[in-house]
Design an enzyme around this catalytic site. Structure first.
Site, PDB file in Angstrom:
ATOM      1  N   ASP A 130       0.606  -1.386   0.032  1.00 18.86           N
ATOM      2  CA  ASP A 130       0.361   0.160  -0.123  1.00 18.86           C
ATOM      3  C   ASP A 130       1.219   1.449   0.273  1.00 18.86           C
ATOM      4  O   ASP A 130       1.988   1.075   0.544  1.00 18.86           O
ATOM      5  CB  ASP A 130      -1.053  -0.198   1.292  1.00 18.86           C
ATOM      6  CG  ASP A 130      -2.314   0.874   1.115  1.00 18.86           C
ATOM      7  OD1 ASP A 130      -2.083   0.966  -0.412  1.00 18.86           O
ATOM      8  OD2 ASP A 130      -2.860   1.277   1.867  1.00 18.86           O
ATOM      9  N   HIS A 151       2.970   3.852  -8.884  1.00 21.12           N
ATOM     10  CA  HIS A 151       2.127   2.378  -9.496  1.00 21.12           C
ATOM     11  C   HIS A 151       3.299   1.541 -10.231  1.00 21.12           C
ATOM     12  O   HIS A 151       4.017   0.090  -9.982  1.00 21.12           O
ATOM     13  CB  HIS A 151       1.157   2.113 -10.594  1.00 21.12           C
ATOM     14  CG  HIS A 151      -0.032   2.621  -9.626  1.00 21.12           C
ATOM     15  ND1 HIS A 151      -0.695   2.103  -8.243  1.00 21.12           N
ATOM     16  CD2 HIS A 151      -1.909   3.087  -9.859  1.00 21.12           C
ATOM     17  CE1 HIS A 151      -1.954   2.173  -7.764  1.00 21.12           C
ATOM     18  NE2 HIS A 151      -1.925   3.381  -8.564  1.00 21.12           N
ATOM     19  N   LEU A 203      10.797 -20.475  -5.176  1.00 25.16           N
ATOM     20  CA  LEU A 203       9.874 -20.013  -3.852  1.00 25.16           C
ATOM     21  C   LEU A 203       8.435 -19.943  -4.584  1.00 25.16           C
ATOM     22  O   LEU A 203       8.297 -19.560  -5.990  1.00 25.16           O
ATOM     23  CB  LEU A 203      10.515 -18.049  -4.429  1.00 25.16           C
ATOM     24  CG  LEU A 203       9.231 -17.345  -3.774  1.00 25.16           C
ATOM     25  CD1 LEU A 203       9.078 -17.888  -2.272  1.00 25.16           C
ATOM     26  CD2 LEU A 203      10.037 -15.836  -4.414  1.00 25.16           C
TER      27      LEU A 203
HETATM   28  C1  IPE Z   1      -5.128  -2.789  -0.379  1.00 24.90           C
HETATM   29  O1  IPE Z   1      -5.023  -1.415  -0.236  1.00 24.90           O
HETATM   30  C2  IPE Z   1      -5.997  -3.584  -1.269  1.00 24.90           C
HETATM   31  C3  IPE Z   1      -3.658  -3.794  -2.110  1.00 24.90           C
HETATM   32  C4  IPE Z   1      -2.746  -3.445  -1.343  1.00 24.90           C
HETATM   33  C5  IPE Z   1      -3.763  -4.185  -3.298  1.00 24.90           C
HETATM   34  P1  IPE Z   1      -6.208  -0.422  -1.077  1.00 24.90           P
HETATM   35  O2  IPE Z   1      -5.664   0.877  -0.567  1.00 24.90           O
HETATM   36  O3  IPE Z   1      -6.907  -0.827  -1.792  1.00 24.90           O
HETATM   37  O4  IPE Z   1      -6.532  -0.683   1.276  1.00 24.90           O
HETATM   38  P2  IPE Z   1      -7.802   0.583   1.815  1.00 24.90           P
HETATM   39  O5  IPE Z   1      -8.652   1.395   0.413  1.00 24.90           O
HETATM   40  O6  IPE Z   1      -7.117   1.646   2.057  1.00 24.90           O
HETATM   41  O7  IPE Z   1      -8.445  -0.370   3.082  1.00 24.90           O
HETATM   42  C1  IPE Z   2      -1.230   0.562  -3.026  1.00 21.44           C
HETATM   43  O1  IPE Z   2      -1.443   1.927  -3.137  1.00 21.44           O
HETATM   44  C2  IPE Z   2      -1.598  -0.596  -4.527  1.00 21.44           C
HETATM   45  C3  IPE Z   2      -3.150  -0.932  -4.408  1.00 21.44           C
HETATM   46  C4  IPE Z   2      -4.148  -1.200  -3.868  1.00 21.44           C
HETATM   47  C5  IPE Z   2      -3.562  -1.290  -6.161  1.00 21.44           C
HETATM   48  P1  IPE Z   2      -2.554   2.719  -3.347  1.00 21.44           P
HETATM   49  O2  IPE Z   2      -2.881   3.244  -4.588  1.00 21.44           O
HETATM   50  O3  IPE Z   2      -3.816   1.851  -2.421  1.00 21.44           O
HETATM   51  O4  IPE Z   2      -2.256   4.301  -2.597  1.00 21.44           O
HETATM   52  P2  IPE Z   2      -3.255   4.707  -1.735  1.00 21.44           P
HETATM   53  O5  IPE Z   2      -3.101   4.017  -0.699  1.00 21.44           O
HETATM   54  O6  IPE Z   2      -3.274   5.656  -2.173  1.00 21.44           O
HETATM   55  O7  IPE Z   2      -1.279   5.914  -1.387  1.00 21.44           O
HETATM   56 MG    MG Z   3      -4.120   1.965  -0.962  1.00 20.41          MG
END
Ligand code: IPE
Ligand code: IPE
Ligand code: MG
Length: 243
Positions: free
Chosen positions: A22, A39, A133
Site C-alpha cells: 500500500d 504504481h 519460491l
Molecule cells: C489494499 O489497499 C489492497 C491492495 C494493496 C492491493 P487499498 O489501498 O485498496 O486499501 P484501503 O482502501 O486503504 O483499505
Molecule cells: C497500493 O497503493 C496499490 C493498490 C491498491 C493497487 P494505493 O494505490 O492504494 O496507494 P494509496 O493508498 O492511495 O497511497
Molecule cells: Mg491504498
C-alpha cells in the site's frame, strides 16, 4: 524463554510472508506525480522484494496487488494498473522461471481481461515445477468473495450427494479456497502506515503475525523485508495455548 544457543545460527525465515502493498498513490502525490507513477515504482519494489525473499529462503511470498474493492477506482487508474500487470507478466515471467520461482495467481479471474488470464495461465503452466519460491499474486482478490465462492462449491457438493454436511471441517473449507495446498501466512506486512487487513487472506491469516510499517510501497525493498522478519522473530506465537 532461554536464549537460543549461539551455534544455532540465524533463525529460519518464516515459511510464508504475505504483503499488503500500500501507498503507491501517496508516494506519487508527495512528489507531485500522477498516481500511475507510484504504481510503476511499485512494480520495481515487487521485483526487489521477490528477489530478496528468494535469497532469504522464504518459501511462499503472497503479494496483494489488486483487491475486489479496487474495481471501484476510476476507470483510468484501473486500466493503468491492468496495463502494468500485463507488462509485468510479459517481461518478468522469463526471469522468474530462470530463478526457479513458481507463479500462482489467486482471485476472481472472471473480472480480469481475457489476454491477462491467458498470460497468467501460461505463466503458471511454465513455472509449475519450480521450487525455489512460490510467488502468489492476489489479483481481483477478496477474502470474503473467496469464502462465498468456497461455500457455493461446498454446497454444490452437498446438494449432489458427494459430501455429507457432517464431513465439512476446516480442511474441507481450506481445500476449497484459492490457496488450497498453500500453508497459511506466518507474517502479514502492510506498508504505508495503514493498520487494517482490507479483505486480505481472512481465513488463512487467522494466526499470522502482523507487521505494520510507515514505508510507502515504492520505497520497500530488502532492508524493509529484513526488518519485518526481525520483528517477526521477536514475537511469541502461542496459537491460543499457554507456554
Ligand atoms: C489494499 O489497499 C489492497 C491492495 C494493496 C492491493 P487499498 O489501498 O485498496 O486499501 P484501503 O482502501 O486503504 O483499505
Ligand atoms: C497500493 O497503493 C496499490 C493498490 C491498491 C493497487 P494505493 O494505490 O492504494 O496507494 P494509496 O493508498 O492511495 O497511497
Ligand atoms: Mg491504498
Amino acid at each position: 524463554m532461554e536464549p537460543a544457543p549461539s551455534h544455532a545460527g540465524p533463525p529460519p525465515p518464516p515459511t510464508h510472508v504475505a504483503i499488503i502493498m500500500d501507498g503507491n498513490g501517496r508516494w506519487a502525490k508527495a512528489r507531485g506525480l500522477p498516481r500511475t507513477a507510484g504504481h510503476k515504482r511499485g512494480a520495481e519494489a515487487v521485483r526487489r522484494t521477490v528477489e530478496a525473499a528468494r535469497e532469504m529462503g522464504v518459501s511462499y511470498l503472497t503479494l496483494y496487488g489488486f483487491s475486489s474493492e479496487n474495481w471501484k477506482r476510476p476507470a483510468g487508474e484501473v486500466s493503468d494498473l491492468m496495463g502494468l500487470l500485463r507488462l509485468y507478466l510479459r517481461s518478468e515471467v522469463a526471469a522468474l522461471h530462470k530463478n526457479g520461482i513458481r507463479l500462482k495467481v489467486i482471485g476472481d479471474r472472471n473480472r480480469l481481461g481475457a489476454d491477462i488470464v491467458r498470460l497468467i495461465d501460461e505463466a503458471e503452466a511454465k513455472t509449475a515445477a519450480n521450487v525455489a519460491l512460490t510467488l502468489v499474486l492476489a489479483l481481483s482478490y477478496g477474502g470474503r468473495q473467496e469464502m462465498v465462492e468456497a461455500t457455493r462449491r461446498i454446497a454444490a457438493d452437498v446438494a449432489a450427494g458427494r459430501l455429507a454436511p457432517d464431513a465439512i471441517d476446516e480442511g474441507v473449507v481450506a481445500g476449497h479456497l484459492f490457496t488450497a495446498g498453500i500453508p497459511d501466512p506466518d507474517l502479514i506486512i502492510r506498508t504505508s502506515g495503514e493498520q487494517r487487513i482490507s479483505n486480505f487472506l481472512l481465513w488463512q491469516g487467522a494466526y499470522a503475525e502482523l507487521v505494520f510499517m510507515e514505508t510507502l510501497w515504492p520505497e520497500f525493498g530488502r532492508a524493509e523485508l529484513e526488518n519485518a522478519i526481525r520483528d517477526y522473530h521477536g514475537r511469541d506465537r502461542r496459537y491460543g495455548a499457554t507456554k
